[in-house]
Design an enzyme around this catalytic site. Structure first.
Site, PDB file in Angstrom:
ATOM      1  N   PRO A 139      36.153  29.141  37.919  1.00 47.22           N
ATOM      2  CA  PRO A 139      37.072  28.164  38.514  1.00 47.22           C
ATOM      3  C   PRO A 139      37.889  27.425  37.450  1.00 47.22           C
ATOM      4  O   PRO A 139      38.933  26.867  37.728  1.00 47.22           O
ATOM      5  CB  PRO A 139      36.148  27.187  39.249  1.00 47.22           C
ATOM      6  CG  PRO A 139      34.778  27.724  39.168  1.00 47.22           C
ATOM      7  CD  PRO A 139      34.751  28.818  38.162  1.00 47.22           C
TER       8      PRO A 139
ATOM      9  N   ARG B  91      46.819  48.870  41.061  1.00 47.62           N
ATOM     10  CA  ARG B  91      48.037  49.308  41.752  1.00 47.62           C
ATOM     11  C   ARG B  91      49.228  49.401  40.796  1.00 47.62           C
ATOM     12  O   ARG B  91      50.243  50.012  41.125  1.00 47.62           O
ATOM     13  CB  ARG B  91      48.378  48.400  42.925  1.00 47.62           C
ATOM     14  CG  ARG B  91      48.771  46.999  42.551  1.00 47.62           C
ATOM     15  CD  ARG B  91      48.940  46.139  43.781  1.00 47.62           C
ATOM     16  NE  ARG B  91      50.062  46.550  44.610  1.00 47.62           N
ATOM     17  CZ  ARG B  91      51.334  46.238  44.366  1.00 47.62           C
ATOM     18  NH1 ARG B  91      51.656  45.546  43.279  1.00 47.62           N
ATOM     19  NH2 ARG B  91      52.299  46.631  45.191  1.00 47.62           N
TER      20      ARG B  91
ATOM     21  N   ASP C 204      57.775  44.069  44.163  1.00 43.89           N
ATOM     22  CA  ASP C 204      56.748  43.081  44.509  1.00 43.89           C
ATOM     23  C   ASP C 204      57.280  41.671  44.353  1.00 43.89           C
ATOM     24  O   ASP C 204      58.171  41.411  43.549  1.00 43.89           O
ATOM     25  CB  ASP C 204      55.563  43.193  43.524  1.00 43.89           C
ATOM     26  CG  ASP C 204      54.664  44.360  43.841  1.00 43.89           C
ATOM     27  OD1 ASP C 204      54.814  44.955  44.931  1.00 43.89           O
ATOM     28  OD2 ASP C 204      53.819  44.678  42.998  1.00 43.89           O
TER      29      ASP C 204
HETATM   30  N1  JCK Z   1      37.929  33.218  39.601  1.00 40.63           N
HETATM   31  C1  JCK Z   1      37.483  32.375  40.220  1.00 40.63           C
HETATM   32  C2  JCK Z   1      37.011  31.319  41.048  1.00 40.63           C
HETATM   33  C3  JCK Z   1      35.725  30.844  41.311  1.00 40.63           C
HETATM   34  C4  JCK Z   1      34.435  31.246  40.722  1.00 40.63           C
HETATM   35  C5  JCK Z   1      34.386  32.274  39.779  1.00 40.63           C
HETATM   36  C6  JCK Z   1      33.182  32.600  39.178  1.00 40.63           C
HETATM   37  C7  JCK Z   1      32.022  31.892  39.516  1.00 40.63           C
HETATM   38  C8  JCK Z   1      30.689  31.930  39.071  1.00 40.63           C
HETATM   39  C9  JCK Z   1      29.974  30.958  39.774  1.00 40.63           C
HETATM   40  N2  JCK Z   1      30.832  30.339  40.610  1.00 40.63           N
HETATM   41  C10 JCK Z   1      30.463  29.240  41.515  1.00 40.63           C
HETATM   42  C11 JCK Z   1      30.912  27.944  40.946  1.00 40.63           C
HETATM   43  C12 JCK Z   1      31.598  27.047  41.758  1.00 40.63           C
HETATM   44  C13 JCK Z   1      31.999  25.804  41.229  1.00 40.63           C
HETATM   45  C14 JCK Z   1      31.707  25.486  39.916  1.00 40.63           C
HETATM   46  C15 JCK Z   1      32.133  24.141  39.353  1.00 40.63           C
HETATM   47  N3  JCK Z   1      30.971  23.267  39.277  1.00 40.63           N
HETATM   48  C16 JCK Z   1      30.547  22.809  40.610  1.00 40.63           C
HETATM   49  C17 JCK Z   1      29.887  21.461  40.393  1.00 40.63           C
HETATM   50  C18 JCK Z   1      30.265  21.000  39.004  1.00 40.63           C
HETATM   51  C19 JCK Z   1      31.252  22.045  38.481  1.00 40.63           C
HETATM   52  C20 JCK Z   1      31.042  26.387  39.115  1.00 40.63           C
HETATM   53  C21 JCK Z   1      30.644  27.634  39.642  1.00 40.63           C
HETATM   54  C22 JCK Z   1      32.085  30.868  40.478  1.00 40.63           C
HETATM   55  C23 JCK Z   1      33.288  30.541  41.085  1.00 40.63           C
HETATM   56  N4  JCK Z   1      35.819  29.844  42.203  1.00 40.63           N
HETATM   57  N5  JCK Z   1      37.113  29.679  42.518  1.00 40.63           N
HETATM   58  C24 JCK Z   1      37.882  30.544  41.831  1.00 40.63           C
HETATM   59  N6  JCK Z   1      39.250  30.633  41.887  1.00 40.63           N
END
Ligand code: JCK
Length: 246
Positions: A88, A157, A172
């Site tokens: 994220p 793609r 695109d």
């Molecule tokens: N690409 C992409 C992603 C992801 C993504 C990608 C990879 C993983 C691995 C684990 N998670 C779950 C998660 C969710 C939130 C947090 C933040 N914490 C929460 C409480 C304190 C901070 C940490 C992990 C993931 C989420 N989410 N959104 C995107 N665009």
């Protein structure tokens, strides 16, 4: 191109066996290898996570299984891959990044779960590889597997011959060129009338210049409505505002 994915949910990557990516694999255009991280654990419970140092919510993925898995994956190939870490907190995954990654011979994706991977893993491989921490959007998911499906499809793609002659990625959204950074306009197909709804006359005219202009104006209209932020980036030469009837 070779793609490796290390995950605790290998079944989540089953969609890479079907459709566009599946066909590219069957044709030998893509070499996709899915690895179950738990195969690199050493305890009887196949533990991949533990509590976070410093406290806080959730669990963190342990470094040892990731190190063992990535060392084996790296040893099994030639050269050095780009390590793509969905997170994220990553840089935005864009068409531009998809184009860049489509030019690489080898990508290794490390979709995590829980609160993510122990930071030392990223540091360990960042010392010797091109590591990209990437986010597919401003919303929170439960893990990185869905982002991997998104990124693999967006990259695959773009590979030569994968889309086939009928389709093209040149038009695109976000593809370079006069329509760069614009959303696609509406599309239509047969029948010419459906539930008393007809086709825009210009599309039946056979006048390619007028059709192109109509499509460009519709693209601007839709972009103006849905993504006005992109209008500033669009090529002003490609659009004449006074022609747009609003
Ligand atoms: N690409 C992409 C992603 C992801 C993504 C990608 C990879 C993983 C691995 C684990 N998670 C779950 C998660 C969710 C939130 C947090 C933040 N914490 C929460 C409480 C304190 C901070 C940490 C992990 C993931 C989420 N989410 N959104 C995107 N665009």
């Amino acid at each position: 191109m070779r793609l490796d994915v290390v995950t605790i949910f290998p079944e989540y990557l089953e969609p890479l066996n079907v459709s566009l990516v599946g066909k590219a694999r069957a044709r030998g255009q893509l070499d996709v290898r899915i690895h179950d991280l738990r195969e690199w654990t050493r305890d009887k419970h196949h533990t991949v996570d533990d509590t976070p140092y410093g406290g806080g919510p959730g669990m963190v993925m342990k470094p040892e299984p990731w190190g063992a898995a990535l060392d084996d994956v790296l040893a099994s190939g030639e050269g050095e891959p780009v390590l793509v870490v969905p997170t994220p907190s990553g840089v935005p995954f864009t068409q531009e990044l998809a184009v860049e990654l489509s030019g690489k011979p080898w990508l290794v994706f490390t979709p995590a779960r829980y609160e993510g991977i122990d930071r030392r893993v990223i540091e360990e491989y960042g010392d010797r590889l091109d590591v990209r921490e990437v986010s597919i959007g401003d919303y929170v998911l439960a893990g990185g597997e869905a982002p991997v499906l998104v990124m693999v499809e967006a990259v695959a793609r773009l590979l030569p011959g994968v889309l086939g002659n009928a389709a093209s990625h040149q038009d695109d959204s976000f593809a370079p060129g006069a329509m760069a950074d614009l959303l696609e306009g509406p599309v239509y197909t047969k029948p010419p009338e459906w539930r008393d709804r007809t086709i825009p006359e210009v599309l039946l005219s056979g006048h390619h210049g007028k059709i192109a202009r109509w499509r460009r104006d519709e693209a601007f209209r839709r972009t103006d409505r849905n993504r006005p932020d992109l209008i500033e980036r669009a090529d002003p030469a490609a659009f004449n505002k006074k022609d747009r009837e609003i």
